[in-house]
Design a protein around this motif. Structure first.
Motif, short mmCIF file in Angstrom:
data_model
loop_
_atom_site.label_atom_id
_atom_site.label_comp_id
_atom_site.label_asym_id
_atom_site.label_seq_id
_atom_site.Cartn_x
_atom_site.Cartn_y
_atom_site.Cartn_z
N ASP A 179 26.12 4.45 1.77
CA ASP A 179 25.38 3.88 3.01
C ASP A 179 26.12 2.79 3.71
O ASP A 179 25.80 2.06 4.55
CB ASP A 179 24.75 3.48 2.17
CG ASP A 179 24.70 1.99 1.55
OD1 ASP A 179 25.62 0.96 1.81
OD2 ASP A 179 23.58 1.52 0.64
N HIS A 201 26.96 17.17 -3.73
CA HIS A 201 25.63 16.98 -3.89
C HIS A 201 25.08 17.40 -4.60
O HIS A 201 25.30 18.72 -4.68
CB HIS A 201 24.93 17.39 -2.26
CG HIS A 201 23.22 16.81 -2.13
ND1 HIS A 201 22.98 15.64 -2.22
CD2 HIS A 201 22.53 17.46 -2.04
CE1 HIS A 201 21.86 15.31 -1.76
NE2 HIS A 201 21.80 16.20 -1.83
N ASP A 246 24.48 12.12 -5.38
CA ASP A 246 26.23 12.42 -5.23
C ASP A 246 27.21 12.12 -6.04
O ASP A 246 26.72 11.06 -6.62
CB ASP A 246 26.28 11.71 -3.53
CG ASP A 246 25.36 11.90 -2.82
OD1 ASP A 246 25.04 13.29 -2.13
OD2 ASP A 246 24.11 11.43 -2.29
N ARG A 295 26.78 13.03 3.36
CA ARG A 295 26.13 13.38 4.35
C ARG A 295 25.34 14.95 4.71
O ARG A 295 24.67 16.40 4.72
CB ARG A 295 25.61 12.85 5.94
CG ARG A 295 25.23 11.75 5.93
CD ARG A 295 25.11 11.20 7.48
NE ARG A 295 26.24 11.05 7.77
CZ ARG A 295 26.99 10.03 7.95
NH1 ARG A 295 27.41 8.92 7.03
NH2 ARG A 295 28.24 9.72 8.30
N THR A 296 26.76 16.10 4.88
CA THR A 296 27.28 17.22 5.50
C THR A 296 26.90 18.33 3.91
O THR A 296 26.14 18.91 4.12
CB THR A 296 28.97 17.73 5.48
OG1 THR A 296 29.11 16.90 6.20
CG2 THR A 296 28.74 19.00 6.15
N GLU A 299 23.20 18.20 3.66
CA GLU A 299 22.60 19.29 5.09
C GLU A 299 22.67 20.26 4.47
O GLU A 299 21.76 21.47 4.30
CB GLU A 299 23.00 18.78 6.19
CG GLU A 299 22.12 19.52 7.18
CD GLU A 299 21.13 18.61 7.22
OE1 GLU A 299 20.77 19.36 8.15
OE2 GLU A 299 20.71 17.93 6.21
#
Length: 413
Positions: A179, A201, A246, A295-296, A299
């Motif tokens: 974060d 992830h 994660d 994040r990737t 997603e």
């Protein structure tokens, strides 16, 4: 005793004979000598013991030995007294656990101490005191059992507490790294990571019932952690919950994308959590690249779910077009709204998703949906009527796919 009378409970171990007490008393003057002998000689044969600081041997360990010897001799004098105070043994066991001494070394030191004491009693025994010696050895071994139990229990409790504390610290570091609340390089180094990494992830199927006990939740997370550790052959740092999370692992030269190990991990996780296990791995060259890689990866998993891809490991290459179409800009809300007319019709949304995923093949889609092909045709016609999207044209198909991805609708089980 009259027949049928209840047995008289024993108040404790049998009293030690006068001969045994006399034999033990002759060892009292040797307590300091025996303590030094154990701490500086006998224990030196134990793995890792020679590396301990001299003050630990001469002060802490010698004091613990003296305490054990005096406890034994005191109990011999008054065998009906309480078993004794094991607090010092427990305190030392907790210290050894904190210092990382293996449990087998600690327990072997107690057993070796018993052996040295037995040798001292044997050396003090005179002709005709054989029965007294046997009596003392029996008494010694029964007391040793209780001490070893207290030591092992305390050691394991302390190690469990230290492990939980370290795991929570790692979770905090991973959370801060992802974060952005911690400097990436500092978090990376504290986690023991160096060089290029893979950021994973995980999306796991529905876990224990919300009303399930905390024990069931912890067991599931622990089993997922074990699957990660075994797959990557290290203690993987991660931030896990019941539904996934994660993880960060070192990147290996023989598996730069992590594809082989992700397939192995997926197989292990299916055994633990069920069939709908999804995961993606994205490379991070430096610590600063980790948040974006996380994040990737998340997603990629979300897009793969939204467009109905089969469960398992997902790669960016598998969803390149879908990933691109799911990027948001000023037109996104209007495209997503194209499916509002069927937003409350999950059977139509699922039919559309399966139809697009299977290359607009109505028969394959029908088999996947367990429907008659005519039923699929009827649903597609209804979708066109309600939304105005022409699913027979490339433009209508692209708009429908983009709308599905931007809505983020998860596949219906």
């Amino acid at each position: 005793m009259p027949p049928g009378s209840p047995p008289v409970p024993r108040s404790g171990p049998p009293a030690v004979s006068a001969a045994a007490r006399a034999l033990a008393a002759r060892c009292e003057s040797r307590v300091n000598e025996l303590a030094r002998r154990m701490a500086r000689d006998a224990f030196e044969r134990l793995p890792g013991y020679p590396d301990l600081p001299a003050d630990v041997k001469d002060v802490e360990i010698a004091a613990t030995v003296r305490n054990g010897l005096r406890l034994f001799l005191r109990r011999v004098r008054d065998s009906q007294s309480r078993p004794g105070d094991y607090s010092l043994f427990r305190e030392r066991a907790a210290q050894r656990a904190e210092e990382g001494m293996p449990l087998h070394t600690l327990l072997r030191s107690h057993s070796m101490g018993v052996y040295v004491l037995w040798q001292a009693l044997r050396d003090e025994a005179r002709s005709g005191e054989e029965e007294a010696l046997i009596e003392l050895v029996d008494f010694l071994l029964r007391g040793h059992e209780a001490i070893v139990g207290a030591v092992a229990e305390t050691y394991l409790d302390e190690r469990a507490a230290l492990f939980a504390e370290r795991r929570e610290h790692h979770r905090s570091l991973v959370r801060g790294l992802l974060d952005g609340s911690l400097p990436p390089l500092r978090a990376f180094e504290e986690l023991g990571l160096h060089g290029p990494s893979l950021v994973l992830h995980l999306h796991l199927p529905q876990g224990p019932d919300p009303a399930a006990s905390a024990v069931a939740v912890r067991r599931r997370i622990r089993r997922v952690q074990m699957a990660l550790d075994r797959t990557f052959d290290t203690e993987v740092v991660c931030l896990l919950g019941v539904g996934g999370g994660d993880a960060i692992v070192p990147r290996r030269a023989d598996d730069l994308t992590g594809q082989h190990r992700c397939e192995e991990l997926s197989s292990r996780l299916r055994q633990v959590c069920g069939s709908d296990v999804r995961l993606a791995a994205v490379a991070a060259e430096t610590a600063a690249d980790v948040p974006a890689a996380a994040r990737t990866a998340a997603e990629v998993v979300r897009v793969a779910r939204a467009c109905g891809r089969p469960a398992g490991p997902h790669r960016m290459e598998d969803v390149l077009l879908e990933y691109h179409l799911s990027r948001r800009d000023e037109s996104s809300d209007r495209i997503a709204a194209l499916l509002d007319p069927i937003g409350d019709r999950p059977e139509l949304l699922r039919t559309l998703r399966v139809y697009l995923e299977h290359r607009q093949d109505r028969r394959v889609s029908a088999r996947h949906l367990e429907l008659h092909p005519n039923t699929v045709d009827n649903r597609l016609t209804r979708i066109t009527e309600l939304t105005g999207l022409d699913l027979a044209s490339p433009r209508g198909t692209a708009l429908a796919l983009a709308a599905l991805l931007l809505r983020g609708d998860a596949p219906t089980p």
